[in-house]
Design an enzyme around this catalytic site. Sequence first.
Site, short mmCIF file in Angstrom:
data_model
loop_
_atom_site.label_atom_id
_atom_site.label_comp_id
_atom_site.label_asym_id
_atom_site.label_seq_id
_atom_site.Cartn_x
_atom_site.Cartn_y
_atom_site.Cartn_z
N LYS A 54 0.75 -2.51 -17.96
CA LYS A 54 1.99 -2.18 -17.24
C LYS A 54 3.20 -2.74 -17.98
O LYS A 54 3.14 -3.88 -18.47
CB LYS A 54 1.91 -2.79 -15.83
CG LYS A 54 2.43 -1.88 -14.74
CD LYS A 54 2.27 -2.56 -13.38
CE LYS A 54 2.68 -1.70 -12.23
NZ LYS A 54 1.95 -0.46 -12.04
N ARG A 72 -8.91 3.55 -17.52
CA ARG A 72 -9.36 4.73 -16.77
C ARG A 72 -10.53 5.36 -17.52
O ARG A 72 -10.40 5.71 -18.69
CB ARG A 72 -8.21 5.72 -16.62
CG ARG A 72 -8.50 6.87 -15.72
CD ARG A 72 -7.26 7.66 -15.42
NE ARG A 72 -6.34 6.97 -14.51
CZ ARG A 72 -5.04 7.23 -14.42
NH1 ARG A 72 -4.48 8.13 -15.19
NH2 ARG A 72 -4.28 6.57 -13.55
N GLU A 75 -7.77 -3.52 -13.68
CA GLU A 75 -8.13 -2.46 -12.74
C GLU A 75 -8.85 -1.36 -13.51
O GLU A 75 -8.30 -0.83 -14.48
CB GLU A 75 -6.90 -1.87 -12.06
CG GLU A 75 -7.29 -0.80 -11.04
CD GLU A 75 -6.10 -0.02 -10.47
OE1 GLU A 75 -5.87 -0.10 -9.27
OE2 GLU A 75 -5.44 0.68 -11.27
P1 0O2 Z 1 0.08 4.37 -11.98
O1 0O2 Z 1 1.31 4.96 -12.56
O2 0O2 Z 1 -1.13 5.25 -12.18
O3 0O2 Z 1 -0.18 2.95 -12.39
P2 0O2 Z 1 -1.22 -0.97 -5.20
O4 0O2 Z 1 -1.91 -0.79 -6.54
O5 0O2 Z 1 -1.35 -2.36 -4.65
O6 0O2 Z 1 0.20 -0.47 -5.27
P3 0O2 Z 1 -3.19 0.28 -3.59
O7 0O2 Z 1 -3.02 1.41 -2.63
O8 0O2 Z 1 -3.90 -0.92 -3.09
O9 0O2 Z 1 -1.77 0.00 -4.14
O10 0O2 Z 1 -3.95 0.68 -4.89
P4 0O2 Z 1 -5.02 1.81 -5.07
O11 0O2 Z 1 -5.20 2.63 -3.89
O12 0O2 Z 1 -6.23 1.13 -5.61
O13 0O2 Z 1 -4.31 2.75 -6.17
C1 0O2 Z 1 -3.72 2.28 -7.31
C2 0O2 Z 1 -3.72 3.34 -8.41
O14 0O2 Z 1 -4.64 4.39 -8.15
C3 0O2 Z 1 -2.39 4.06 -8.56
O15 0O2 Z 1 -1.58 3.31 -9.39
C4 0O2 Z 1 -2.78 5.39 -9.19
O16 0O2 Z 1 -3.08 5.23 -10.57
C5 0O2 Z 1 -4.10 5.66 -8.48
N1 0O2 Z 1 -3.87 6.40 -7.22
C6 0O2 Z 1 -4.04 5.93 -5.97
N2 0O2 Z 1 -3.76 6.87 -5.05
C7 0O2 Z 1 -3.42 7.98 -5.74
C8 0O2 Z 1 -3.02 9.31 -5.35
O17 0O2 Z 1 -2.94 9.65 -4.18
N3 0O2 Z 1 -2.74 10.19 -6.35
C9 0O2 Z 1 -2.82 9.86 -7.67
N4 0O2 Z 1 -2.53 10.79 -8.57
N5 0O2 Z 1 -3.17 8.60 -8.07
C10 0O2 Z 1 -3.47 7.68 -7.12
P5 0O2 Z 1 0.01 3.43 -9.31
O18 0O2 Z 1 0.54 2.08 -9.62
O19 0O2 Z 1 0.44 4.04 -8.03
O20 0O2 Z 1 0.39 4.41 -10.45
#
Ligand code: 0O2
Length: 216
Positions: A62, A94, A156
């Site tokens: 990040k 990923r 992650e």
């Molecule tokens: P980026 O740009 O990919 O890094 P948090 O991580 O604490 O904000 P949460 O909900 O605990 O939130 O994390 P979660 O559910 O494990 O999801 C984190 C990452 O999974 C996201 O990172 C996305 O990469 C992916 N993701 C989760 N939900 C979705 C979704 O509905 N659609 C898509 N396309 N990707 C998803 P970031 O930081 O949001 O984005």
Amino acid sequence: MSTLDGVTDLADDLSLLRDLERRLLVYKFAIEELMTKLRILSEEFDYVHRHDPIEHITNRVKKPEGILEKLRRKGLPLEPDLIGDHLDDIAGVRVICPFVSDVYRVSAMLARQHDVDVLLTKDYIATPKPNGYRSLHLIVRIPVFLSDRVEHVKVEVQLRTIAMDFWATLEHKLFYKYDDRPPADFVDELMSSALIAAQLDERMESLHRRIHQDDR
Ligand code: 0O2
């Protein structure tokens, strides 16, 4: 806020960004270690079973700006020392697999390794998100051996099939346009596309099983 306050804020931000940049190095090393582990699993499994469970792998650390933005959004302290405690996704890997069974296979092979600590598993394949998002997420911690110490670093790991990745990549692009508030018909359409992707995974998995049985 006075102009001087603005300048001070900017200077603080810049020194914070520089401090963060230095600290992010260890996350890059953690990714390199994990990539090596995954490449070994991929090549060795392919050699033994004549099937590669990994299609391809991407990764990212990040950006400092992204870290600051997330800490601010979540109301967390902007303390470079604590970023690893507050954020699980500074380092992200990923893994794209051909079939759903491969997603669980790779995740299990990784979890069995003695120096990999699985801190958290989120199975969005067994329980998809309300918008249809499917993937298996792991937060793992691995040791990084530096010149004078060992750091245990969180990464992650998102594991998904090609179909899940196709959906998630396009959903990400489309969703951003609507600034988190897509119209209802858009949400329905995304959800039904996710179901089609899931059906495709099932059909391909069943073909894969049949071909695998014919091999024996
Ligand atoms: P980026 O740009 O990919 O890094 P948090 O991580 O604490 O904000 P949460 O909900 O605990 O939130 O994390 P979660 O559910 O494990 O999801 C984190 C990452 O999974 C996201 O990172 C996305 O990469 C992916 N993701 C989760 N939900 C979705 C979704 O509905 N659609 C898509 N396309 N990707 C998803 P970031 O930081 O949001 O984005």
